[in-house]
Design an enzyme around this catalytic site. Structure first.
Site, mmCIF file in Angstrom:
data_model
loop_
_atom_site.group_PDB
_atom_site.id
_atom_site.type_symbol
_atom_site.label_atom_id
_atom_site.label_comp_id
_atom_site.label_asym_id
_atom_site.label_seq_id
_atom_site.Cartn_x
_atom_site.Cartn_y
_atom_site.Cartn_z
ATOM 1 N N GLU A 1 46.791 44.344 20.346
ATOM 2 C CA GLU A 1 47.322 44.360 21.914
ATOM 3 C C GLU A 1 47.639 45.783 22.215
ATOM 4 O OE1 GLU A 1 49.778 41.204 23.452
ATOM 5 O OE2 GLU A 1 48.541 40.124 22.409
ATOM 6 N N GLY B 1 50.737 33.935 28.751
ATOM 7 C CA GLY B 1 51.265 32.626 28.377
ATOM 8 C C GLY B 1 52.689 32.026 29.084
ATOM 9 N N ARG C 1 53.702 23.376 8.388
ATOM 10 C CA ARG C 1 54.705 23.181 6.941
ATOM 11 C C ARG C 1 55.390 21.937 6.970
ATOM 12 N NH1 ARG C 1 58.726 27.548 7.104
ATOM 13 N NH2 ARG C 1 58.587 27.342 9.321
ATOM 14 N N HIS D 1 47.397 38.104 27.633
ATOM 15 C CA HIS D 1 48.954 37.749 27.408
ATOM 16 C C HIS D 1 49.858 37.336 28.533
ATOM 17 C CE1 HIS D 1 51.869 38.189 23.666
ATOM 18 N NE2 HIS D 1 52.196 37.211 24.150
ATOM 19 N N ARG E 1 49.901 34.532 18.602
ATOM 20 C CA ARG E 1 50.071 36.073 18.405
ATOM 21 C C ARG E 1 48.435 36.543 17.755
ATOM 22 N NH1 ARG E 1 53.730 36.177 21.156
ATOM 23 N NH2 ARG E 1 55.873 37.208 20.665
ATOM 24 N N GLY F 1 55.160 22.586 16.758
ATOM 25 C CA GLY F 1 56.469 22.841 17.523
ATOM 26 C C GLY F 1 56.570 22.433 18.866
ATOM 27 N N ARG F 2 57.378 23.009 19.728
ATOM 28 C CA ARG F 2 57.734 22.628 21.240
ATOM 29 C C ARG F 2 56.432 22.880 21.932
ATOM 30 N NH1 ARG F 2 62.121 25.809 20.292
ATOM 31 N NH2 ARG F 2 64.062 24.808 20.294
ATOM 32 N N ILE F 3 55.731 24.194 21.719
ATOM 33 C CA ILE F 3 54.379 24.570 22.417
ATOM 34 C C ILE F 3 53.282 23.569 22.084
ATOM 35 C CG2 ILE F 3 52.781 26.260 23.134
ATOM 36 C CD1 ILE F 3 55.477 27.988 22.942
HETATM 37 C C1 DGY Z 1 56.547 35.004 23.858
HETATM 38 O O1 DGY Z 1 57.666 34.472 24.181
HETATM 39 O O2 DGY Z 1 56.576 35.050 22.274
HETATM 40 C C2 DGY Z 1 55.450 35.075 24.282
HETATM 41 O O3 DGY Z 1 54.370 35.854 23.704
HETATM 42 C C3 DGY Z 1 55.708 36.093 25.462
HETATM 43 O O4 DGY Z 1 56.278 35.529 26.258
#
Ligand code: DGY
Length: 321
Positions: free
Chosen positions: A269, A289, A179, A287, A240, A157-159
């Protein structure tokens, strides 16, 4: 004119709060710490909008407590596994997330963890801070180079794409599983080859996770998946925690069945599996990101814009898809 009560569960930038205050009466927590479930339930009666974070679990119970006026839950996160989207939607509540605005920050962090674990940056820093003796030596603290190595992206995806773009710049080859196949233009730009998931695991030098947490991806990386990976491979997780079976990962790392891991997210977490904390071949961050001033501001702004749109009777800008 006020369109009702807006419950904001976490600290947001002042300018964003001002924009929300233009359309409703704000409720904000007294403390910056995450709200306990009971505090959230006590805050929401009469709410028309809830601006939430991934710490807030919102489904039928919260919606019942809010009452029939609840029009929108705007998550300040791209992930939305903390929300029962179906339950909220079935009550006519709009559910939005914050896609797009955190792509580059998250990919930066993921690549940072990748560099940190492959080049042993944390380990080197710990050595210096512990004031342990060292000297330059041709065999000292050798890491693993990236040029010519294969990055396996789970979820392009984007990331995932932004991560792949960074990997290309470092001379890596990109393969991915998911997928759906990515559009041809994306595959071409990233020179990315689509492979079955198991083949990505078996052949990648670095596996990086960018799929959302769902019932299907819970423990996607379990003991069997880890056993499929090369002993020389690294695992990066910025999506996650529960996508990875953390105990199985600690087993694999402790027993030398995996070269290392870079982890920004954790299964329970804020707790971290204690064995991971003791391993030098694990790069850890809490966490972070999306944790840049620019990105967090953009995420909060997008959530507020979603609230304003819905309370104005317009469609939300970024409904959860
Ligand atoms: C998200 O956006 O889902 C990150 O885990 C928190 O910014």
């Amino acid at each position: 004119m006020s369109r009702g009560r807006i419950v904001v569960t976490a600290e947001l930038p002042g300018t964003v709060l001002d924009s929300l205050a233009e359309v409703g009466e704000l409720w904000v927590p007294a403390e910056p710490a995450p709200l306990a479930a009971a505090e959230l339930l006590a805050a929401v009666p009469g709410a028309r909008a809830i601006v939430s974070t991934l710490n807030d679990r919102i489904g039928d119970e919260v919606a019942d407590a809010a009452g029939s006026g609840l029009a929108i839950v705007a998550n300040v996160a791209v992930g939305h596994d903390n929300l029962d989207v179906e339950a909220l939607r079935s009550r006519g509540v709009a559910v939005t997330n914050a896609p797009g605005v955190l792509t580059e920050a998250t990919a930066d962090l993921a690549f940072g963890l990748l560099l940190s674990v492959t080049r042993r940056l944390g380990e080197g820093e710990r050595l210096l801070r512990a004031r342990r003796p060292w000297s330059f030596d041709l065999g000292f603290m050798l890491g693993t180079g990236l040029t010519g190595k294969r990055l396996g992206v789970v979820g392009l995806g984007r990331i995932g794409q932004a991560m792949a773009r960074r990997a290309l710049a470092f001379g890596m080859e990109v393969v991915y599983s998911g997928r759906r196949r990515a559009p041809l233009a994306v595959e071409r730009e990233l020179r990315a080859t689509h492979l079955p998931f198991r083949q990505v695991l078996r052949t990648a030098d670095v596996v990086t996770l960018h799929c959302p947490l769902t019932a299907q991806t819970h423990h996607l990386i379990d003991a069997a998946a880890l056993a499929d990976m090369k002993r020389s491979a690294f695992l990066i997780n910025t999506t996650r925690g529960p996508v990875v079976d953390e105990a199985a990962l600690a087993d694999a790392l402790t027993e030398g069945r995996l070269a290392g891991a870079g982890l920004d997210v954790f299964e329970h977490e804020p707790a971290v599996e204690p064995r991971l904390l003791g391993l030098d071949n694990v790069a850890l961050s809490p966490h972070l990101g999306s944790a840049t001033v620019e990105t967090r501001t953009a995420m909060a702004r997008l959530a507020a814009d979603n609230v304003r749109a819905v309370l104005d009777g317009r469609p939300p800008l970024t409904p959860v898809s």
